[in-house]
Design a protein around this motif. Structure first.
Motif, short mmCIF file in Angstrom:
data_model
loop_
_atom_site.label_atom_id
_atom_site.label_comp_id
_atom_site.label_asym_id
_atom_site.label_seq_id
_atom_site.Cartn_x
_atom_site.Cartn_y
_atom_site.Cartn_z
N MET A 9 0.81 -1.22 0.00
CA MET A 9 0.00 0.00 0.00
C MET A 9 0.84 1.27 0.00
O MET A 9 0.56 2.21 -0.74
CB MET A 9 -0.96 0.00 1.19
CG MET A 9 -2.14 -0.93 1.03
SD MET A 9 -3.28 -0.92 2.45
CE MET A 9 -4.06 0.69 2.28
N LYS A 10 1.88 1.31 0.84
CA LYS A 10 2.73 2.50 0.88
C LYS A 10 3.41 2.75 -0.46
O LYS A 10 3.40 3.86 -0.99
CB LYS A 10 3.79 2.35 1.98
CG LYS A 10 3.32 2.66 3.38
CD LYS A 10 4.50 2.68 4.33
CE LYS A 10 4.08 3.12 5.73
NZ LYS A 10 5.25 3.24 6.62
N ASP B 37 6.55 15.51 2.73
CA ASP B 37 5.23 14.92 2.48
C ASP B 37 5.22 13.99 1.27
O ASP B 37 4.22 13.31 1.02
CB ASP B 37 4.18 16.02 2.27
CG ASP B 37 3.88 16.78 3.56
OD1 ASP B 37 4.05 16.19 4.63
OD2 ASP B 37 3.48 17.96 3.48
N HIS B 38 6.31 13.98 0.52
CA HIS B 38 6.36 13.15 -0.69
C HIS B 38 7.32 11.98 -0.55
O HIS B 38 7.71 11.37 -1.56
CB HIS B 38 6.74 14.01 -1.90
CG HIS B 38 5.60 14.86 -2.38
ND1 HIS B 38 4.78 14.49 -3.41
CD2 HIS B 38 5.13 16.06 -1.94
CE1 HIS B 38 3.86 15.42 -3.60
NE2 HIS B 38 4.06 16.38 -2.72
N ILE B 39 7.70 11.65 0.67
CA ILE B 39 8.66 10.58 0.91
C ILE B 39 8.08 9.60 1.93
O ILE B 39 7.45 10.02 2.90
CB ILE B 39 9.99 11.14 1.48
CG1 ILE B 39 10.48 12.33 0.66
CG2 ILE B 39 11.06 10.05 1.51
CD1 ILE B 39 11.61 13.11 1.33
N ILE B 40 8.28 8.31 1.70
CA ILE B 40 7.95 7.32 2.72
C ILE B 40 9.19 6.48 3.01
O ILE B 40 10.03 6.24 2.14
CB ILE B 40 6.79 6.40 2.31
CG1 ILE B 40 7.12 5.63 1.03
CG2 ILE B 40 5.50 7.18 2.16
CD1 ILE B 40 6.20 4.47 0.78
N LEU B 41 9.30 6.07 4.24
CA LEU B 41 10.38 5.20 4.69
C LEU B 41 9.75 3.91 5.21
O LEU B 41 8.88 3.96 6.08
CB LEU B 41 11.18 5.90 5.79
CG LEU B 41 12.47 5.25 6.29
CD1 LEU B 41 13.42 6.32 6.81
CD2 LEU B 41 12.19 4.25 7.40
N THR B 42 10.14 2.78 4.67
CA THR B 42 9.57 1.51 5.09
C THR B 42 10.66 0.45 5.15
O THR B 42 11.77 0.65 4.64
CB THR B 42 8.43 1.07 4.14
OG1 THR B 42 7.77 -0.08 4.66
CG2 THR B 42 8.96 0.76 2.74
N ILE C 116 16.07 -1.11 4.58
CA ILE C 116 15.27 0.11 4.63
C ILE C 116 15.05 0.60 3.20
O ILE C 116 16.01 0.72 2.43
CB ILE C 116 15.98 1.21 5.44
CG1 ILE C 116 16.27 0.74 6.86
CG2 ILE C 116 15.14 2.49 5.46
CD1 ILE C 116 17.22 1.65 7.60
N TYR C 117 13.81 0.85 2.85
CA TYR C 117 13.48 1.38 1.53
C TYR C 117 12.90 2.78 1.67
O TYR C 117 12.01 3.02 2.49
CB TYR C 117 12.47 0.47 0.82
CG TYR C 117 13.06 -0.86 0.41
CD1 TYR C 117 13.67 -1.03 -0.82
CD2 TYR C 117 13.00 -1.95 1.28
CE1 TYR C 117 14.22 -2.25 -1.19
CE2 TYR C 117 13.54 -3.17 0.91
CZ TYR C 117 14.15 -3.32 -0.32
OH TYR C 117 14.70 -4.52 -0.68
#
Length: 464
Positions: free
Chosen positions: A329-330, A369-374, A390-391
């Motif tokens: 989803m992310k 706000d345009h970056i996700i860390l997963t 880490i992606y």
């Protein structure tokens, strides 16, 4: 100017009822949208209703009608999309089906009047004038800058994709039959007037679009007319139909929608696979084979009992988990959302600028706000040897013209990956307004410089 917010509640009287009226005085000059932050944008969009009130009383619960006597806001809304904009858009190349639909509601059914291939303005106008057809324009934010600006901020606010469609309907006509959608809907009235009827959902918070027959939906719970500057919200599953009153000019409205496939059920499906994968590494019971011929037979009591036990075990593991790892989803959200709004060629999103970061530099995160860390398994290793990595994914290089257009073009993800040992250093960057590179919690100076250089190359940090 005074603005009237009319909550559309759960009234159950015979026939349509007027919405309860709440009057709120607002200061002059607050009539256009506030783009200072995602929160400010949304609050100005639903003004004078406050966001806390909206999410407590209306979101996923009941409709909200906001009727405004605000000429400045009406003028701004009209600038978002006009019937006359179709001429220039057609000259840029739009196609039936993909970009535009021509339709009309006839005897409770949608009649599609599309031609083949490229759409021409004169033909669209002919069908509009002579056949009283509605023109539906798909995802206008691909072409209209101000809609891009609005929807990009809303995607930051909701953390979910935000699409839009424009509907242009001639006087005395209706484009679509009664139906409900699988998205949360915000309707902005741009030109003319539109007469709306809302009905109780047959499927609350529906997961799919469906047309409903007139004889099944009963009498409308709410009935009203939107004018330029007005806003209507209703939850997914709300049955609705709308027509342009006869004897008046055409109506244009934009439907801004979000939260498709963004439920707790979707999130559970997304996270449970990673939870099972991790648990199976440690619990031999999950690695044991299922009974012979189980796949050839109907589910048995033994299998059901065993699965129930595994689910209870996973629930217990989940209670002790500090971070939930989303598998799709992310990444799907960040890959398909709009790029940051910008004026010009957007080189600041794709070409790193400013000073090269070094060990003695101070850096800060940009485009947060345009970056996700997963965190996820290393996709370059076999299943047996997979270690977590880490992606970091971002939408800075996303293409505006493909937004919400499905799989027409292959969409690639943009980002970086780092060893799990870099997590503390990355959190330092994420949680600080600015941080010295030499203070990053990594073992060697080479690791510190390499980390910030990688982030800088992707335009995710800047030297301050």
């Amino acid at each position: 100017m005074p603005k009237k917010a009319r909550p559309a509640g759960n009234e159950k009287e015979e026939g349509p009822v007027p919405c309860k009226q709440v009057k709120v005085e607002v200061a002059d000059g607050l009539s256009t949208l506030n783009f200072d932050s995602p929160h400010d944008l949304f609050e100005s969009l639903i003004s004078p209703v406050k966001t806390d009130t909206f999410f407590k009383e209306f979101w996923e619960q009941k409709p909200l009608l906001i009727q405004r006597d605000d000429p400045a806001l009406a003028t701004y809304y009209q600038s978002l999309f006009r019937l006359t904009d179709l001429k220039s858009l057609c000259s840029r190349g739009v196609y039936y089906g993909r970009d535009v639909n021509v339709c009309r509601c006839v005897n409770g059914k949608k009649k599609v009047l599309n031609k083949d291939g490229k759409a021409h303005f004169l033909q669209l106008r002919k069908d509009f004038d002579q056949k009283r057809a509605t023109i539906q324009f798909h995802q206008p934010q691909r072409f209209k800058d101000e809609l891009w600006r609005i929807q990009e901020k809303l995607e930051c606010y909701f953390g979910s994709l935000v699409g839009s469609n424009v509907y242009i309907t001639p006087a005395g006509s209706q484009g679509l039959p009664p139906h409900y959608d699988d998205v949360e809907v915000f309707i902005l009235q741009l030109e003319g007037e539109k007469h709306w009827r809302l009905y109780h959902p047959t499927v609350p918070l529906a997961r799919e679009y469906s047309v409903e027959a007139e004889d099944r939906i009963g009498r409308p719970t709410h009935e009203f007319t939107l004018k330029p500057g007005d806003l209507l919200y209703f939850p997914r599953g709300t049955i609705h139909q709308a027509d342009t009153p006869p004897g008046l000019a055409h109506s244009t409205h934009v439907t801004i929608s979000t939260y498709q496939n963004n439920s707790w059920g979707d999130f559970l499906l997304d996270t449970i696979s990673g939870l099972v994968f991790d648990a199976a590494k440690e619990d031999v019971a999950l690695r044991a084979g299922i009974p012979r011929q189980l796949l050839l037979a109907e589910s048995t009591t033994v299998a059901t009992r065993r699965l129930s036990g595994f689910l209870r075990m996973l629930a217990e593991r989940l209670e002790g988990t500090k971070e939930l790892f989303s598998s799709d989803m992310k990444k799907d959200f960040i890959m398909h959302r709009l790029p940051p709004y910008h004026v010009g060629d957007g080189t600041e999103l794709t070409i790193p600028g400013g000073e090269l970061p070094r060990l003695d530099s101070t850096v800060r995160l940009q485009f947060r706000d345009h970056i996700i860390l997963t965190v996820g398994p290393d996709q370059d290793q076999s299943d047996e040897a997979q270690e977590k990595m880490i992606y970091i994914y971002h939408s800075l290089k996303n293409k505006r013209h493909t937004h919400m257009m499905g799989s027409e073009e292959e969409i690639e993800s943009h980002g970086l990956r780092f060893p799990l040992s870099h997590m503390e250093a990355l959190k330092q960057i994420w949680n600080s307004s600015a941080i010295s590179v030499k203070d990053l919690k990594l073992t060697t100076e080479e690791e510190k410089e390499s980390l910030v250089l990688s982030l800088w190359t992707e335009c995710l940090i800047q030297v301050v």
